[in-house]
Structure formats: structure tokens, C-alpha cells
Scaffold this active site. Sequence first.
Site, PDB file in Angstrom:
ATOM      1  N   HIS A  84       0.804  -1.218   0.000  1.00  0.00           N
ATOM      2  CA  HIS A  84       0.000   0.000   0.000  1.00  0.00           C
ATOM      3  C   HIS A  84       0.840   1.272   0.000  1.00  0.00           C
ATOM      4  O   HIS A  84       0.301   2.371  -0.135  1.00  0.00           O
ATOM      5  CB  HIS A  84      -0.999   0.005   1.172  1.00  0.00           C
ATOM      6  CG  HIS A  84      -0.397   0.274   2.514  1.00  0.00           C
ATOM      7  ND1 HIS A  84      -0.009  -0.726   3.375  1.00  0.00           N
ATOM      8  CD2 HIS A  84      -0.138   1.432   3.157  1.00  0.00           C
ATOM      9  CE1 HIS A  84       0.456  -0.195   4.486  1.00  0.00           C
ATOM     10  NE2 HIS A  84       0.392   1.113   4.383  1.00  0.00           N
TER      11      HIS A  84
ATOM     12  N   ASP B 135       0.105  -7.596   1.514  1.00  0.00           N
ATOM     13  CA  ASP B 135       0.617  -6.228   1.646  1.00  0.00           C
ATOM     14  C   ASP B 135       2.146  -6.211   1.689  1.00  0.00           C
ATOM     15  O   ASP B 135       2.754  -5.893   2.711  1.00  0.00           O
ATOM     16  CB  ASP B 135       0.017  -5.583   2.895  1.00  0.00           C
ATOM     17  CG  ASP B 135       0.133  -4.061   2.879  1.00  0.00           C
ATOM     18  OD1 ASP B 135       0.578  -3.516   1.860  1.00  0.00           O
ATOM     19  OD2 ASP B 135      -0.225  -3.437   3.890  1.00  0.00           O
TER      20      ASP B 135
ATOM     21  N   GLN C  95       1.092   5.809  12.023  1.00  0.00           N
ATOM     22  CA  GLN C  95       1.217   6.409  10.705  1.00  0.00           C
ATOM     23  C   GLN C  95       2.667   6.793  10.430  1.00  0.00           C
ATOM     24  O   GLN C  95       3.322   7.419  11.247  1.00  0.00           O
ATOM     25  CB  GLN C  95       0.334   7.640  10.570  1.00  0.00           C
ATOM     26  CG  GLN C  95       0.263   8.151   9.146  1.00  0.00           C
ATOM     27  CD  GLN C  95      -0.673   9.327   9.026  1.00  0.00           C
ATOM     28  OE1 GLN C  95      -1.187   9.832  10.012  1.00  0.00           O
ATOM     29  NE2 GLN C  95      -0.896   9.760   7.807  1.00  0.00           N
ATOM     30  N   GLY C  96       3.150   6.404   9.261  1.00  0.00           N
ATOM     31  CA  GLY C  96       4.545   6.633   8.907  1.00  0.00           C
ATOM     32  C   GLY C  96       5.426   5.420   9.117  1.00  0.00           C
ATOM     33  O   GLY C  96       6.573   5.405   8.696  1.00  0.00           O
ATOM     34  N   ASP C  97       4.888   4.392   9.785  1.00  0.00           N
ATOM     35  CA  ASP C  97       5.651   3.152   9.994  1.00  0.00           C
ATOM     36  C   ASP C  97       5.324   2.085   8.960  1.00  0.00           C
ATOM     37  O   ASP C  97       5.979   1.039   8.921  1.00  0.00           O
ATOM     38  CB  ASP C  97       5.377   2.592  11.390  1.00  0.00           C
ATOM     39  CG  ASP C  97       6.017   3.425  12.484  1.00  0.00           C
ATOM     40  OD1 ASP C  97       7.122   3.924  12.266  1.00  0.00           O
ATOM     41  OD2 ASP C  97       5.401   3.576  13.552  1.00  0.00           O
ATOM     42  N   SER C  98       4.307   2.318   8.127  1.00  0.00           N
ATOM     43  CA  SER C  98       3.919   1.337   7.111  1.00  0.00           C
ATOM     44  C   SER C  98       5.129   0.837   6.329  1.00  0.00           C
ATOM     45  O   SER C  98       6.007   1.612   5.948  1.00  0.00           O
ATOM     46  CB  SER C  98       2.937   1.967   6.122  1.00  0.00           C
ATOM     47  OG  SER C  98       1.628   1.953   6.603  1.00  0.00           O
TER      48      SER C  98
END
Length: 268
Positions: free
Chosen positions: A81, A126, A212-215
Site C-alpha cells: 500500500h 501487503d 502512521q509513517g511506519d507502514s
Amino acid sequence: MRNYLKAFKRAAAVGAVALAVFSLQPGSAQAAQDRDPGARPSPGVVGGTRAQQGEFPWMVRLSMGCGGALYTKQIVLTAAHCVNGSGANTSITATAGVADLNSSSAIKVKSTRVLQAPGYDGQGKDWALIKLAKPIDLPTLKIADTAAYNSGTFTIAGWGADREGGSQQRYLLKATVPFVDDATCKGAYGNLVDAEEICAGYLQQGGVDTCQGDSGGPMFRKDNAGAWIQVGIVSWGQGCARPGYPGVYSEVSTFAADISSAAASLGG
């Protein structure tokens, strides 16, 4: 498809990052977030502490606002993603070799190609690979090819926000989270893809999680020989570190053979 009014991917809109080291690229995690109508700003590793320089040398920060790990010296393993499809792509910058993203020692290399998991449709599968323009001379992170390591306590690390609604971080943060079994995780979310996703977190009290930002960043532990091995890829969750809602990760062992074949097709 999962209900994005409740659950959302953990990619960051890096345009909001107050660090000059980031730049928003087209075809990036912002597009992934735009596809999630219920997504709202949320944070990096919640409840974490600063990692030491060189502690996790294979960690990579990607310019679209995601994390990753060096699968080979020239290929980064991240989340599907975080990218838009497969093909030639020179818009991504990988930053490696530092815990402090503002360090003058940071190694920065552009991408050349992206390979997103075949059949990825926003639910499961993913993972993605990013080929770099040149090798980075740093250690790589081995991936699990068996479910034997899908248990115990895991380490998470990233430059994402350190609290829900927070901003991205200059320094790499780390934390540990315990395994949460599929039945329990499915009880929290209802739509877990059991064979493709693995959960971890402090279910009762919350307080520690990716955000958020660790994906795309790795979830890892020690193998039987005492070496780090990647068992998960940061994927999604409801909020960050909320009680009752563990983090959801792509289950690396399920895709190990596919990742290996994909990396071979990229060369490097």
C-alpha cells in the site's frame, strides 16, 4: 474490503512532516491514504524509545512516508500500500545507514523499479519490493520462511509519529510487542486475513504500537541462532496503540517464496 471508516493503513502523508529530509513523491503513500476514505492523521512507534546508531542497520526510510528493510543490498522490502503498482519508478528516495534522518552520514539512493505484490487489492498481500539504483553496503534483514517464528515477542521500529495524531520523527524509535493470536485479533477486527496477516500488541492496555509513517517497516525477532529475522511488515490497524486493537502486519512467512522469486526477477 475492510471497513476503512474504522481501520486504516499506516502510511504517512509526508507533506505534513516537519523535517526537510522528506519529500512527497507522486505515486506514493499519499495515494494509498487517499484511497482510504476513513483514514485520518495518526502517528511512528508509540511507546517507543530511541534506537542506537547502527542497532538496526537494515532499516530504511522511504521518501513517500513509509519504512522498509534491506532485503538485499539493492532491494528494499516494504508494504504494497506504500506504492502504486509495478514498473519503472525513479521517484522514491531511500535513506539508510542512520538513526537520525538529519545526519550528514545518511545514505540516499533513488529507486529504479517497483514490484507490488501480484493481485494486491488492499486486503492482504501487503508487500512490495523497491529496487535501488545502486547497492547499499549495509547488512540485510533475513525474512522468515516458516511460521515457526510467528510467536513470542517482536521488535518494531520506525520513524513514524510517536502518538496518534502526532508528527513524523527525526530519530528512529523502537519498541517490543507480544504476539496476538489470530482468533483474538479477528475478534477485534472481524476481517483479518488469517493466512496472510499476523497481529501483535498489548491487547488490554494498549500503549505500544506502530503508527502512521511506519507502514512497510519490519516487525522482527531473534531466530534460533540469535540473528534478527523479519516476521511481519507494518500494514494497518485501528488508530494507534488503542486498547483492544493490536497492530496488523503482513505475515512474511506466507509470502517468502513469492518475495524471493520477485527479487530474483528484479535482479540485485
